[in-house]
Design a protein around this motif. Sequence first.
Motif, PDB file in Angstrom:
ATOM      1  N   ARG A  77       0.830  -1.213   0.000  1.00  0.00           N
ATOM      2  CA  ARG A  77       0.000   0.000   0.000  1.00  0.00           C
ATOM      3  C   ARG A  77       0.862   1.260   0.000  1.00  0.00           C
ATOM      4  NH1 ARG A  77      -2.194   0.437   6.282  1.00  0.00           N
ATOM      5  NH2 ARG A  77      -0.297  -0.358   7.270  1.00  0.00           N
ATOM      6  N   PHE A  78       2.083   1.169   0.507  1.00  0.00           N
ATOM      7  CA  PHE A  78       2.960   2.331   0.546  1.00  0.00           C
ATOM      8  C   PHE A  78       3.412   2.740  -0.857  1.00  0.00           C
ATOM      9  CE2 PHE A  78       3.497   0.246   4.717  1.00  0.00           C
ATOM     10  CZ  PHE A  78       3.003   1.277   5.498  1.00  0.00           C
ATOM     11  N   CYS A  79       3.216   1.845  -1.817  1.00  0.00           N
ATOM     12  CA  CYS A  79       3.516   2.188  -3.214  1.00  0.00           C
ATOM     13  C   CYS A  79       2.300   2.782  -3.926  1.00  0.00           C
ATOM     14  CB  CYS A  79       3.965   0.940  -3.973  1.00  0.00           C
ATOM     15  SG  CYS A  79       5.428   0.128  -3.311  1.00  0.00           S
ATOM     16  N   THR A  81      -0.768   4.041  -2.609  1.00  0.00           N
ATOM     17  CA  THR A  81      -1.677   4.997  -1.985  1.00  0.00           C
ATOM     18  C   THR A  81      -1.115   6.422  -1.950  1.00  0.00           C
ATOM     19  OG1 THR A  81      -0.822   4.470   0.226  1.00  0.00           O
ATOM     20  CG2 THR A  81      -2.750   3.229  -0.542  1.00  0.00           C
ATOM     21  N   ARG A  82       0.092   6.625  -2.432  1.00  0.00           N
ATOM     22  CA  ARG A  82       0.682   7.964  -2.425  1.00  0.00           C
ATOM     23  C   ARG A  82      -0.006   8.831  -3.489  1.00  0.00           C
ATOM     24  NH1 ARG A  82       6.027   7.826  -2.029  1.00  0.00           N
ATOM     25  NH2 ARG A  82       5.922   5.775  -1.058  1.00  0.00           N
ATOM     26  N   PRO A  83       0.030  10.147  -3.331  1.00  0.00           N
ATOM     27  CA  PRO A  83      -0.655  11.022  -4.295  1.00  0.00           C
ATOM     28  C   PRO A  83      -0.207  10.798  -5.734  1.00  0.00           C
ATOM     29  CG  PRO A  83      -0.079  12.264  -2.333  1.00  0.00           C
ATOM     30  CD  PRO A  83       0.565  10.924  -2.182  1.00  0.00           C
ATOM     31  N   LYS A  84       1.108  10.603  -5.937  1.00  0.00           N
ATOM     32  CA  LYS A  84       1.639  10.345  -7.267  1.00  0.00           C
ATOM     33  C   LYS A  84       2.325   8.985  -7.303  1.00  0.00           C
ATOM     34  CE  LYS A  84       0.691  14.069  -9.699  1.00  0.00           C
ATOM     35  NZ  LYS A  84      -0.116  13.998 -10.960  1.00  0.00           N
ATOM     36  N   ASP A  87       6.090   8.616  -7.683  1.00  0.00           N
ATOM     37  CA  ASP A  87       6.997   8.795  -6.544  1.00  0.00           C
ATOM     38  C   ASP A  87       7.209   7.505  -5.756  1.00  0.00           C
ATOM     39  OD1 ASP A  87       7.190  11.506  -7.163  1.00  0.00           O
ATOM     40  OD2 ASP A  87       5.495  12.048  -5.864  1.00  0.00           O
ATOM     41  N   ALA A  88       6.785   6.383  -6.299  1.00  0.00           N
ATOM     42  CA  ALA A  88       6.808   5.122  -5.547  1.00  0.00           C
ATOM     43  C   ALA A  88       8.099   4.337  -5.707  1.00  0.00           C
ATOM     44  CB  ALA A  88       5.624   4.244  -5.979  1.00  0.00           C
ATOM     45  N   GLY A  91       9.519   2.878  -2.512  1.00  0.00           N
ATOM     46  CA  GLY A  91       8.595   1.877  -1.979  1.00  0.00           C
ATOM     47  C   GLY A  91       8.649   0.580  -2.765  1.00  0.00           C
ATOM     48  N   ARG A 118      -8.709   6.906  -7.245  1.00  0.00           N
ATOM     49  CA  ARG A 118      -7.640   7.308  -8.169  1.00  0.00           C
ATOM     50  C   ARG A 118      -8.140   7.278  -9.602  1.00  0.00           C
ATOM     51  NH1 ARG A 118      -2.304   7.992  -7.705  1.00  0.00           N
ATOM     52  NH2 ARG A 118      -2.202   6.890  -5.716  1.00  0.00           N
TER      53      ARG A 118
END
Length: 255
Positions: A77-79, A81-84, A87-88, A91, A118
């Motif tokens: 999820r840390f990959c 659920t980020r806004p962009k 930017d993963a 992660g 999303r």
Amino acid sequence: MSKPVIRVGIGGWNYPPWRGTFYPDKLPHARELEYAAQAFGAIEINATFYGRQSPASWAKWAAAVPDGFQFAIKGSRFCVTRPKLADAGEGVGNFLAQGLSVLGPKLGPLLWMLAARRQFDRDDIARFFDLLPRELDGLPLRHVIEPRHDSFRDDRFFDLCRAHDVAVVFGDDDEFPCLDADTASFAYARLQRMREDIATGYDDAALDAFAARAKRWQSAGRDAYLFMINGAKLRAPAAALALSQQLGIRPLISD
């Protein structure tokens, strides 16, 4: 070239209501994965969405399942659920570094499930796909994406998936749109409308339709993964076994 493989499975293997309905009552809990892997060709692991797993766990899971079996693994999820998504990168690297390559050929597709809110952003998705490696420690990687917003019903999205050999989930789901598109060298289905009042979760007509779809995928030269995931979860093993029977796949467990 070997014949494409159809693998039918379930999500996870620890679910108390399955004891007595799928697992024998006296089966030790520690042997549930071993038992499930004798019944199905694949299992989707959900715990990896929430946190890292230990190297010891990966090694234990690999040892518990037979050759030919594969784990599908939900991406962190840390990959996703980020806004962009672009930017993963860190992660994705951390996710892949947790030791899952010890699975060897038992490592199946990696599922990247997007939030329902999303919406499709072509540039962001393109950059995210660029972050997904095609191999890990010499093992080929297969990537699957599950968008849950109808804005992804867009040829630009499907073209990106084809360019990166990313499969789009075929989802049988009441809540989210089904994006039925062949975009990769393999296919991936998540079937989520099982009903508890049907012993096999889905009725015969639905199982026939899923079996026919899996055979079409196979005939087109594509491996296929079909998971009974949600809905009436109690019925997931029975549904997966019934679909396997429709496809002529025989479990290794005895009745």
